[in-house]
Enzyme design. Structure first.
Site, short mmCIF file in Angstrom:
data_model
loop_
_atom_site.label_atom_id
_atom_site.label_comp_id
_atom_site.label_asym_id
_atom_site.label_seq_id
_atom_site.Cartn_x
_atom_site.Cartn_y
_atom_site.Cartn_z
N THR A 43 -29.07 -4.29 21.97
CA THR A 43 -30.43 -4.51 22.46
C THR A 43 -31.41 -3.60 21.72
O THR A 43 -32.40 -4.06 21.15
CB THR A 43 -30.51 -4.18 23.98
OG1 THR A 43 -29.50 -4.93 24.65
CG2 THR A 43 -31.88 -4.50 24.53
N TYR A 137 -20.58 -7.97 26.58
CA TYR A 137 -21.77 -7.16 26.85
C TYR A 137 -22.54 -7.83 27.98
O TYR A 137 -23.22 -8.82 27.78
CB TYR A 137 -22.59 -7.09 25.56
CG TYR A 137 -23.85 -6.24 25.61
CD1 TYR A 137 -24.27 -5.59 26.76
CD2 TYR A 137 -24.63 -6.10 24.46
CE1 TYR A 137 -25.43 -4.83 26.77
CE2 TYR A 137 -25.79 -5.33 24.46
CZ TYR A 137 -26.18 -4.71 25.63
OH TYR A 137 -27.34 -3.95 25.63
N LYS A 167 -18.97 -4.10 28.58
CA LYS A 167 -20.04 -3.11 28.50
C LYS A 167 -20.99 -3.51 29.61
O LYS A 167 -21.62 -4.56 29.57
CB LYS A 167 -20.73 -3.17 27.15
CG LYS A 167 -21.97 -2.31 27.09
CD LYS A 167 -22.66 -2.51 25.77
CE LYS A 167 -24.10 -2.07 25.76
NZ LYS A 167 -24.72 -1.65 26.99
N GLY A 192 -23.69 1.22 31.10
CA GLY A 192 -24.94 1.09 30.34
C GLY A 192 -26.22 1.38 31.09
O GLY A 192 -27.29 0.91 30.68
N ASP A 194 -28.14 4.59 31.75
CA ASP A 194 -28.11 6.03 31.48
C ASP A 194 -28.65 6.84 32.67
O ASP A 194 -28.20 7.96 32.92
CB ASP A 194 -28.93 6.37 30.24
CG ASP A 194 -28.64 5.44 29.07
OD1 ASP A 194 -27.89 4.46 29.25
OD2 ASP A 194 -29.18 5.69 27.97
N GLU A 195 -29.61 6.26 33.40
CA GLU A 195 -30.24 6.98 34.51
C GLU A 195 -29.27 7.25 35.66
O GLU A 195 -29.53 8.10 36.51
CB GLU A 195 -31.42 6.17 35.08
CG GLU A 195 -32.56 5.93 34.11
CD GLU A 195 -32.40 4.63 33.30
OE1 GLU A 195 -31.24 4.23 33.01
OE2 GLU A 195 -33.41 4.01 32.97
N SER A 211 -29.08 3.90 25.22
CA SER A 211 -30.10 4.25 24.23
C SER A 211 -30.41 5.74 24.21
O SER A 211 -30.68 6.32 23.17
CB SER A 211 -31.39 3.49 24.55
OG SER A 211 -31.81 3.78 25.88
C1 LIG Z 1 -31.84 -2.57 29.30
C2 LIG Z 1 -31.24 -1.61 28.30
O1 LIG Z 1 -31.63 -1.57 27.18
N1 LIG Z 1 -30.28 -0.81 28.77
C3 LIG Z 1 -29.66 0.19 27.98
C4 LIG Z 1 -28.21 -0.04 27.81
O2 LIG Z 1 -27.64 -1.08 27.85
C5 LIG Z 1 -29.87 1.58 28.56
O3 LIG Z 1 -29.32 2.52 27.68
C6 LIG Z 1 -31.34 1.88 28.80
O4 LIG Z 1 -32.05 1.81 27.59
C7 LIG Z 1 -31.50 3.27 29.40
O5 LIG Z 1 -30.75 3.33 30.58
C8 LIG Z 1 -32.96 3.63 29.67
O6 LIG Z 1 -33.50 2.80 30.65
C1 LIG Z 2 -28.33 0.26 25.25
C2 LIG Z 2 -27.46 -0.72 24.66
O1 LIG Z 2 -26.32 -0.76 24.96
C3 LIG Z 2 -27.98 -1.57 23.62
O2 LIG Z 2 -29.04 -1.27 23.08
O3 LIG Z 2 -27.36 -2.55 23.29
#
Ligand SMILES: CC(=O)N[C@H](C=O)[C@@H](O)[C@H](O)[C@H](O)CO
Ligand SMILES: CC(=O)C(=O)O
Length: 299
Positions: A43, A137, A167, A192, A194-195, A211
């Site tokens: 993403t 994913y 994932k 996935g 992070d918070e 991320s």
């Molecule tokens: C929707 C999205 O992009 N989710 C990410 C992982 O998959 C996260 O790493 C978020 O970027 C992170 O939790 C911050 O909101």
């Molecule tokens: C956050 C994550 O897993 C992605 O960017 O695909």
């Protein structure tokens, strides 16, 4: 328990990919962020805004750096492109042991309407990389899919030979727990959100892909370490540290905001993102920088 950043795609000012940044980026992640594996073309890598040939070239470029292991997100809206990228990654991995796995998500314009339809889409993608671990994913906030992950996992375990897990980018921890409990040996879950990393660990995820580990790897590892030391108070306090940074970008679009943060912490990937996303304005950039200074993040 490993933290795996989903890496951003660096662009030149004309929004072509700046492949030359990747070596420095890999060094930054391994030396400054304690990272050992990256998740590319997900993403945050804006994979669906890239062409197939760009995604192949990104695989080559990341494979050429030597410090990090690599997982590649291979799916596109067209199954033809998804299979093509998967078999490309498989071919590159035969001469490059850094590539350890692939992942694929569902298309999101035409959506599968059942777990079996999703499996039927994923199967040829997974089998185009027979030598690599395959993970689904799951990111319903982006794909809009409502298919149950517990039913999906049961089918995937019996029908996709190299299926090694999910994932899991969702806050439904009850379902994640059911998936963990029903997992065959060798099937694991990457968390996935992070918070709430801390609850992902507690629920039984074995790694996390996110991320924020691009620029908060050490803080993320403090959460992991204190958790496994049974020091939940410290783990929770450190978790709040990640939440504060996410709150600092607030309503700004996550990808350009985090690219701006990368620049602030000394890893300039360019501020560009591909339309329809847009880069932060100078004012948005300064306000974000100010908010991060106020919480002590840039000290
Ligand atoms: C929707 C999205 O992009 N989710 C990410 C992982 O998959 C996260 O790493 C978020 O970027 C992170 O939790 C911050 O909101
Ligand atoms: C956050 C994550 O897993 C992605 O960017 O695909």
């Amino acid at each position: 328990f490993e933290l795996i950043p989903a890496v951003f795609t660096p662009y030149n000012s004309d929004l072509t990919i700046d492949y030359e940044k990747i070596q420095d980026y890999a060094t930054f992640l391994s030396e400054k962020q304690n990272i050992t594996t990256v998740f590319i073309s997900g993403t945050n890598g804006e994979s669906l805004s890239l062409s197939l040939s760009e995604r192949k070239q990104l695989v080559d470029t990341w494979a050429a750096q030597t410090s990090l292991k690599i997982i590649v997100m291979v799916s596109a809206e067209s199954i033809v492109d998804s299979i093509s990228l998967s078999s490309y990654v498989s071919k590159v991995s035969s001469s490059n042991p850094n590539i350890i796995g692939i992942a694929a998500m569902s298309p999101s314009f035409f959506k599968p309407s059942s777990a079996q339809d999703l499996i039927d889409y994923l199967s040829p993608i997974a089998s185009a990389s027979p030598n690599l671990d395959f993970r689904y994913y799951h990111i319903p906030s982006m794909t809009g899919l409502t298919i149950s992950m517990t039913s999906f996992q049961t089918l995937a375990q019996s029908q996709i030979k190299n299926f090694k897990g999910i994932k899991y980018t969702d806050t439904d921890l009850f379902t994640l727990r059911k998936c963990v409990r029903n997992a065959n040996e060798g099937v694991t879950h990457y968390f996935g959100k992070d918070e709430i990393l801390i609850t992902g660990i507690q629920t039984g995820a074995k790694s996390a892909v996110g991320s924020t580990y691009n620029f908060m790897g050490p803080l993320g590892y403090e959460i992991v370490t204190s958790f496994f030391d049974n020091d939940f108070e410290t783990a929770t306090e450190k978790q709040d540290g990640i939440v504060e940074v996410v709150e600092a970008w607030g309503d700004l679009e996550g990808i350009p905001a985090q690219k701006a943060i990368m620049e602030m912490v000394g890893m300039d990937l360019g501020r560009g993102v591909r339309p329809p996303l847009r880069s932060l304005t100078d004012d948005e950039y300064s306000e974000l920088e100010q908010s991060l200074k106020e919480i002590g993040f840039l000290d």
